[in-house]
Design an enzyme around this catalytic site. Structure first.
Site, PDB file in Angstrom:
ATOM      1  CG  HIS A   1      -2.090   0.911   1.028  1.00 43.84           C
ATOM      2  ND1 HIS A   1      -2.032   2.253   1.329  1.00 43.84           N
ATOM      3  CD2 HIS A   1      -3.314   0.688   0.505  1.00 43.84           C
ATOM      4  CE1 HIS A   1      -3.189   2.797   1.013  1.00 43.84           C
ATOM      5  NE2 HIS A   1      -3.982   1.876   0.508  1.00 43.84           N
TER       6      HIS A   1
ATOM      7  CG  ASP B   1      -8.092  -4.124  -3.844  1.00 45.07           C
ATOM      8  OD1 ASP B   1      -9.303  -3.906  -3.994  1.00 45.07           O
ATOM      9  OD2 ASP B   1      -7.223  -3.235  -3.918  1.00 45.07           O
TER      10      ASP B   1
HETATM   11  N1  COA Z   1       4.051  -7.360  -4.784  1.00 48.77           N
HETATM   12  C1  COA Z   1       5.410  -7.453  -4.839  1.00 48.77           C
HETATM   13  N2  COA Z   1       6.207  -6.442  -4.467  1.00 48.77           N
HETATM   14  C2  COA Z   1       5.646  -5.319  -4.039  1.00 48.77           C
HETATM   15  C3  COA Z   1       4.258  -5.167  -3.954  1.00 48.77           C
HETATM   16  C4  COA Z   1       3.455  -6.244  -4.338  1.00 48.77           C
HETATM   17  N3  COA Z   1       2.135  -6.175  -4.288  1.00 48.77           N
HETATM   18  N4  COA Z   1       3.949  -3.945  -3.492  1.00 48.77           N
HETATM   19  C5  COA Z   1       5.127  -3.330  -3.294  1.00 48.77           C
HETATM   20  N5  COA Z   1       6.129  -4.164  -3.618  1.00 48.77           N
HETATM   21  C6  COA Z   1       7.552  -3.871  -3.551  1.00 48.77           C
HETATM   22  C7  COA Z   1       7.973  -3.012  -4.717  1.00 48.77           C
HETATM   23  O1  COA Z   1       8.363  -3.798  -5.832  1.00 48.77           O
HETATM   24  C8  COA Z   1       9.101  -2.222  -4.126  1.00 48.77           C
HETATM   25  O2  COA Z   1      10.232  -3.052  -4.075  1.00 48.77           O
HETATM   26  P1  COA Z   1      11.682  -2.435  -4.373  1.00 48.77           P
HETATM   27  O3  COA Z   1      11.887  -1.388  -3.308  1.00 48.77           O
HETATM   28  O4  COA Z   1      12.577  -3.620  -4.290  1.00 48.77           O
HETATM   29  O5  COA Z   1      11.561  -1.843  -5.744  1.00 48.77           O
HETATM   30  C9  COA Z   1       8.657  -1.984  -2.705  1.00 48.77           C
HETATM   31  O6  COA Z   1       7.763  -3.068  -2.395  1.00 48.77           O
HETATM   32  C10 COA Z   1       7.934  -0.659  -2.547  1.00 48.77           C
HETATM   33  O7  COA Z   1       6.905  -0.661  -3.493  1.00 48.77           O
HETATM   34  P2  COA Z   1       6.296   0.597  -4.192  1.00 48.77           P
HETATM   35  O8  COA Z   1       5.676   0.196  -5.494  1.00 48.77           O
HETATM   36  O9  COA Z   1       7.265   1.724  -4.165  1.00 48.77           O
HETATM   37  O10 COA Z   1       5.172   0.931  -3.195  1.00 48.77           O
HETATM   38  P3  COA Z   1       4.155   2.006  -3.462  1.00 48.77           P
HETATM   39  O11 COA Z   1       3.843   2.547  -2.152  1.00 48.77           O
HETATM   40  O12 COA Z   1       4.553   2.956  -4.491  1.00 48.77           O
HETATM   41  O13 COA Z   1       2.991   1.155  -4.149  1.00 48.77           O
HETATM   42  C11 COA Z   1       1.117  -0.111  -4.528  1.00 48.77           C
HETATM   43  C12 COA Z   1       1.842   0.813  -3.567  1.00 48.77           C
HETATM   44  C13 COA Z   1      -0.279  -0.337  -3.999  1.00 48.77           C
HETATM   45  C14 COA Z   1       1.041   0.511  -5.938  1.00 48.77           C
HETATM   46  C15 COA Z   1       1.886  -1.451  -4.622  1.00 48.77           C
HETATM   47  O14 COA Z   1       2.020  -2.003  -3.338  1.00 48.77           O
HETATM   48  C16 COA Z   1       1.231  -2.433  -5.555  1.00 48.77           C
HETATM   49  O15 COA Z   1       1.411  -2.337  -6.776  1.00 48.77           O
HETATM   50  N6  COA Z   1       0.410  -3.399  -5.010  1.00 48.77           N
HETATM   51  C17 COA Z   1      -0.281  -4.338  -5.845  1.00 48.77           C
HETATM   52  C18 COA Z   1      -1.543  -3.716  -6.413  1.00 48.77           C
HETATM   53  C19 COA Z   1      -2.626  -3.553  -5.379  1.00 48.77           C
HETATM   54  O16 COA Z   1      -2.932  -4.459  -4.631  1.00 48.77           O
HETATM   55  N7  COA Z   1      -3.229  -2.384  -5.391  1.00 48.77           N
HETATM   56  C20 COA Z   1      -4.316  -2.053  -4.510  1.00 48.77           C
HETATM   57  C21 COA Z   1      -3.895  -1.046  -3.486  1.00 48.77           C
HETATM   58  S1  COA Z   1      -5.172  -0.796  -2.288  1.00 48.77           S
END
Ligand code: COA
Length: 376
Positions: free
Chosen positions: A261, A312
């Site tokens: 998140h 989700d």
């Molecule tokens: N699966 C695998 N790795 C994940 C992940 C996931 N669902 N969510 C985050 N990570 C990892 C990222 O790859 C990143 O790793 P790194 O530092 O080695 O590159 C790290 O965790 C930080 O992730 P980041 O994308 O910067 O976090 P964010 O705060 O920008 O993103 C989301 C948040 C929600 C976009 C992200 O967690 C995600 O894409 N989740 C899956 C989609 C989802 O469930 N969305 C609904 C949200 S309510």
């Protein structure tokens, strides 16, 4: 003018004031108008939550009754909008049809082009009431069935299930969906809400702002994740395969939907309730398999990475157990979140400033214009 700061994805940027909902990402706390979400799940229901979000406080008994009746009255769709919904090709994603239909509803709204505050408030309530009717109608039309008229005696959640299936749901199913609606109703400046506020800040109409929100919700990094979770559960197939699937997915550097998140650094408080509901309804409907695969998925992810479930993850298995088609999961998110979106639109309009950030230009400069005959 203050110097511009650059923040990727606008993380940790405070983009405006709001008194609608707040998240404490470190402690895993979410509250609507200051009331903890756990308290609302235990003691409230969706219609009261809509009142809370729109009006700023809890209603008295009389206010609640009047508000419920008003929401129920506003559920019906104008006849003219159904041909719009029917005109889209078979196989169109329901989120696309929903976005198009909500945009079209602007043309049929009795408040028409009036966007002054009282009209904007009426449109907000009407759209909140109508969203469930549109989603149910989309499903019925694509299955060659006639959309059903809403039943004003049923709660918003029970009426949605009735309009979808043609059968009045049992108490457990209606209450489970009601809790899911309460949990999804608002989440401060998430991507779709922010999109709605950006649109509203230009003084665009309420339907336009909600159309922008719907377009934004569809993406798998936001509301589309619940549908993507279900696809992952189907791919995994059985709980014994979860650990291997997680290893493969992480090794391929793919994200696992339903985890992580932008704000929470601990368990999303909504996931706690959805996990329990998914377990209970799965058991009652003998569809516990989807809960079990999700639980195995959670265990495997938590063993390999510091990632927590978000809203989700368990909503997918819960909705499956309630008999909701997978591609309606994200539209169902909108059935609830429209309450928050419209509350934010009204809040934005009440104290408006055009939302207009800057970009960092990284392209070339001072490029000479080459006449067309001298190019290539
Ligand atoms: N699966 C695998 N790795 C994940 C992940 C996931 N669902 N969510 C985050 N990570 C990892 C990222 O790859 C990143 O790793 P790194 O530092 O080695 O590159 C790290 O965790 C930080 O992730 P980041 O994308 O910067 O976090 P964010 O705060 O920008 O993103 C989301 C948040 C929600 C976009 C992200 O967690 C995600 O894409 N989740 C899956 C989609 C989802 O469930 N969305 C609904 C949200 S309510």
């Amino acid at each position: 003018m203050a110097e511009a700061v650059k923040v990727s994805g606008l993380r940790n940027v405070v983009a405006g004031e709001s008194s609608i909902s707040t998240i404490d990402g470190a402690r895993g706390i979410l509250s609507y108008r200051g009331i903890d979400i756990h308290e609302l799940v235990r003691r409230s229901h969706f219609e009261e939550v809509v009142y809370l979000l729109h009006r700023g406080g809890l209603p008295t008994r009389e206010q609640l009754e009047a508000f419920r009746a008003q929401l129920a009255r506003e559920r019906a769709l104008p006849d003219g909008v159904l041909p719009v919904l029917r005109a889209l090709p078979r196989g169109t994603h329901p989120m696309t049809t929903l976005r198009t239909t909500v945009s079209a509803l602007a043309g049929f709204d009795p408040d028409g082009g009036d966007d002054r505050p009282p009209a904007a408030a009426r449109k907000s309530l009407r759209l909140t009431a109508q969203m469930a009717t549109v989603v149910a109608a989309i499903d019925r039309v694509r299955n060659g069935r006639t959309p059903l008229a809403p039943d004003a005696r049923l709660s918003h959640a029970a009426n949605f299930l009735y309009m979808l299936t043609g059968e009045r749901p049992g108490e457990a199913a209606a209450r489970a969906l009601d809790v899911a609606l309460v949990l999804h109703a608002d989440h401060e400046f998430n991507a779709s809400t922010f999109a709605a506020r950006v649109a509203a800040s230009t003084l665009a109409d309420v339907h336009g702002a909600i159309t922008a929100a719907l377009a934004t919700l569809k993406g798998p990094l936001h509301g589309g994740a619940n549908e993507a979770v279900m696809q992952a559960l189907e791919e995994i197939g059985r709980k014994e395969r979860a650990a291997e699937w997680v290893r493969e997915t992480l090794a391929a550097k793919r994200k696992i939907m339903g985890f992580g998140h932008a704000v929470y650094r601990t368990e999303d408080p909504r996931a706690t309730h959805l996990r329990e509901l998914s377990r209970r309804i799965g058991e009652e409907t003998r569809q516990g398999r989807w809960y079990e695969i999700t639980a195995a998925l959670e265990e495997a992810v938590r063993a390999g990475k510091a990632l927590y479930p978000n809203v989700d993850l368990y909503s997918a298995s819960l909705y499956r157990a309630l008999g909701i088609p997978t591609d309606l999961f994200t539209p169902l998110f909108a059935v609830s979140r429209v309450a928050g979106w419209t509350a934010h639109v009204l809040e934005q309009l009440a104290n408006n400033k055009l939302i207009r950030p800057e970009s960092e230009y990284v392209g070339p400069r001072d490029v000479p214009y080459v006449p067309i005959e001298r190019r290539g």
